[in-house]
Design a protein around this motif. Structure first.
Motif, short mmCIF file in Angstrom:
data_model
loop_
_atom_site.label_atom_id
_atom_site.label_comp_id
_atom_site.label_asym_id
_atom_site.label_seq_id
_atom_site.Cartn_x
_atom_site.Cartn_y
_atom_site.Cartn_z
N ARG A 98 -6.39 -2.94 1.07
CA ARG A 98 -7.63 -2.19 0.81
C ARG A 98 -8.68 -2.43 1.89
NH1 ARG A 98 -6.26 -3.68 -4.58
NH2 ARG A 98 -7.71 -5.45 -4.57
N GLY B 17 0.81 -1.20 0.00
CA GLY B 17 0.00 0.00 0.00
C GLY B 17 0.84 1.24 0.00
N PRO C 167 -7.87 0.66 4.96
CA PRO C 167 -7.38 1.91 4.35
C PRO C 167 -6.79 2.85 5.39
CG PRO C 167 -9.78 1.86 4.44
CD PRO C 167 -9.32 0.49 4.82
N HIS D 26 -4.85 -6.46 -2.10
CA HIS D 26 -6.26 -6.68 -1.77
C HIS D 26 -6.51 -6.66 -0.26
CE1 HIS D 26 -4.63 -10.77 -1.44
NE2 HIS D 26 -5.66 -11.05 -0.68
N THR E 257 -3.15 -1.11 -5.09
CA THR E 257 -2.66 -1.60 -3.81
C THR E 257 -3.10 -3.05 -3.61
OG1 THR E 257 -4.59 -0.72 -2.68
CG2 THR E 257 -2.65 0.69 -2.78
#
Length: 499
Positions: free
Chosen positions: A398, A386, A401, A395, A393
């Motif tokens: 995410r 990230g 965040p 998985h 980014t």
């Protein structure tokens, strides 16, 4: 008949090798022609890198030179001032993968029954690669995510493997060591320029931009973001250990040692990288650990001197941050802020993310008994990626965040490849350290022993960088330096067994 065919000279690996190389040349030429005709500059650059890789397939020494010079001395300054040329790093990355392929060919076609075996830590490195690729196939992320992660993780592991498999003369290895020493010496003019010219330009930038971070020598950095100043520190401390190791062997006089140490160590003061306070004692311990029993009082005196030096350097770092930073504050305030960032609950990037102390406990809270499969085997490489400013980014990143779950290398590995992958990675480093230590104990006096002690110190500095930085995954320069270190240990290991 089958036996006759298998033993036929015409079908031996050595006879097929020229045909394979010819096919690679023809394939690269055809692909390169199509790409150049397309007019796409990025693809053209990649095609040139691929063709270079094929051309250098039979010249691994030249390929290693290109990777070392390109990654450690060219890419950083060029991209820092001309960010639009950022794709230039891909040329050397592709060459790194070609070195990996070349090492497979060298080892696979070597029919010498008396060739030395591969050191255990390199076998573990191979096991980690195979495991990571296998988990990529079983992971939850997309193929694009996994392919990009493969590049980040392993783009320069070929340097280590080619040094471990190809036959390089000692004179060639000495030239690489001289290059690394010269590289450490030229960090000073770059650091002075960055401190006096570039740092003031960053004082009015957003809060997440730390002005002094730009003092990174010849390594990657952005005028508008972060920089790999820790990589410069890693190289410089390794050079300091090398100089001290040579002095122990009577290869440097005191005045020569003092002059070179002054040039090499000054960039550590011009910048502000607190990792010095951890890496320096570990590296010096690796160089002088044999004196604990033979000369305990001398070792204790040296340890006291190093401790005093590190305390003074820490004071200088904090005082500099307090008085010359973007928001001046008292020494006490800056000290408390440092502890909050590194050992407390305050996150990076404005306090919104995790920090070095909280990122692994957070991983454990999200795994443990709640997710035994993810705990042991991870979610596939690239899952936690990230990096700020990128669109694609991982998985898993995410799902959280703003947390920066891959803030450090060890956290990234835990999310991506799990406890089992971390075990393989750490076992590789432990094996490399033990191999370097045993080589130093048996090495010939002089340059050989000094080199082995320096390699031991370089490996000793890796664990704290895993805990504090994500650079092992995202910084090509650090990966080149660490893989060169492991490769040289493997080369020396096999040299000893050839004798």
């Amino acid at each position: 008949m089958l036996n006759r065919l298998q033993s036929s000279p015409a079908l031996s690996a050595h006879r097929l090798m020229p045909l394979a190389v010819l096919a690679a040349f023809l394939g690269a030429a055809a692909a390169g022609g199509v790409v150049v005709a397309s007019g796409n500059l990025v693809l053209t650059g990649l095609a040139i890198g691929a063709i270079m890789g094929v051309l250098l397939l039979n010249a691994p020494g030249v390929a290693v030179w290109v990777v070392l010079i390109g990654t450690l001395a060219v890419t950083g300054p060029v991209v820092m001032h001309f960010p639009q040329l950022g794709r230039i790093a891909w040329l050397f990355s592709i060459l790194g993968f070609f070195l990996l392929g070349a090492s497979i060919l060298y080892e696979g076609t070597n029919r010498d029954p008396h060739r030395p075996r591969m050191p255990v830590f390199m076998v573990l490195a191979l096991a980690f690669m195979v495991y990571s690729i296998g988990m990529l196939a079983l992971g939850e992320g997309s193929m694009d995510q996994g392919t990009a992660a493969l590049k980040r993780y392993f783009q320069y592991w070929g340097v280590a493997f080619v040094l471990a498999t190809a036959t390089f003369a000692p004179a060639q290895v000495r030239r690489w060591l001289v290059f690394l020493l010269l590289l450490s010496l030229i960090q000073l003019p770059f650091a002075i320029y960055q401190r006096l010219v570039l740092m003031p330009q960053r004082l009015n930038m957003p809060n997440q931009v730390v002005p002094v971070d730009i003092v990174a020598g010849t390594f990657e950095g952005s005028l508008f973001g972060g920089a790999n100043n820790n990589v410069m520190v890693y190289l410089l401390i390794g050079a300091i250990c090398g100089l001290l190791a040579m002095h122990r062997e009577g290869m440097l006089r005191r005045w020569g040692l003092a002059l070179m140490l002054l040039v090499v160590a000054t960039p550590l003061v011009l910048g502000e990288t607190k990792m010095v306070l951890v890496m320096m004692p570990l590296a010096l311990w690796a160089v002088y650990a044999d004196l604990v029993r033979r000369r305990p009082f001398a070792f204790a005196a040296g340890a006291l001197a190093v401790g005093t030096l590190m305390a003074g350097l820490f004071y200088v770092y904090v005082q500099f941050q307090a008085t010359e930073g973007r928001a001046p504050m008292t020494f006490q305030q800056r000290l408390e802020e440092n502890f909050e960032y590194n050992f407390g609950e305050r996150g990076y990037f404005g306090g919104a993310s995790l920090n070095r102390a909280s990122v692994v406990p957070f991983w454990w809270r999200e795994h443990g008994a709640n997710d035994p499969v993810g705990t042991l085997f991870g979610h596939g490489i690239g899952a936690s990626y990230g990096q700020r400013g990128v669109e694609e980014t991982g998985h898993v990143d995410r799902r959280y965040p703003g947390y920066s779950i891959g803030l450090t290398t060890i956290a990234t590995l835990l999310w991506d490849v799990g406890v089992f992958g971390v075990f393989l990675y750490c076992a590789m480093l432990v094996g490399a350290f033990r191999a370097a230590k045993s080589l130093a104990a048996r090495a010939s006096p002089g340059l050989d022993r000094a080199t082995c002690r320096t390699l031991q110190a370089m490996v000793a500095m890796i664990p704290p960088t895993l805990i504090a930085l994500d650079a092992h995954i995202i910084a090509p320069s650090l990966q080149v330096l660490t893989m060169t270190t492991l490769g040289l240990i493997a080369w020396r290991w096999r040299q000893e067994r050839r004798a």
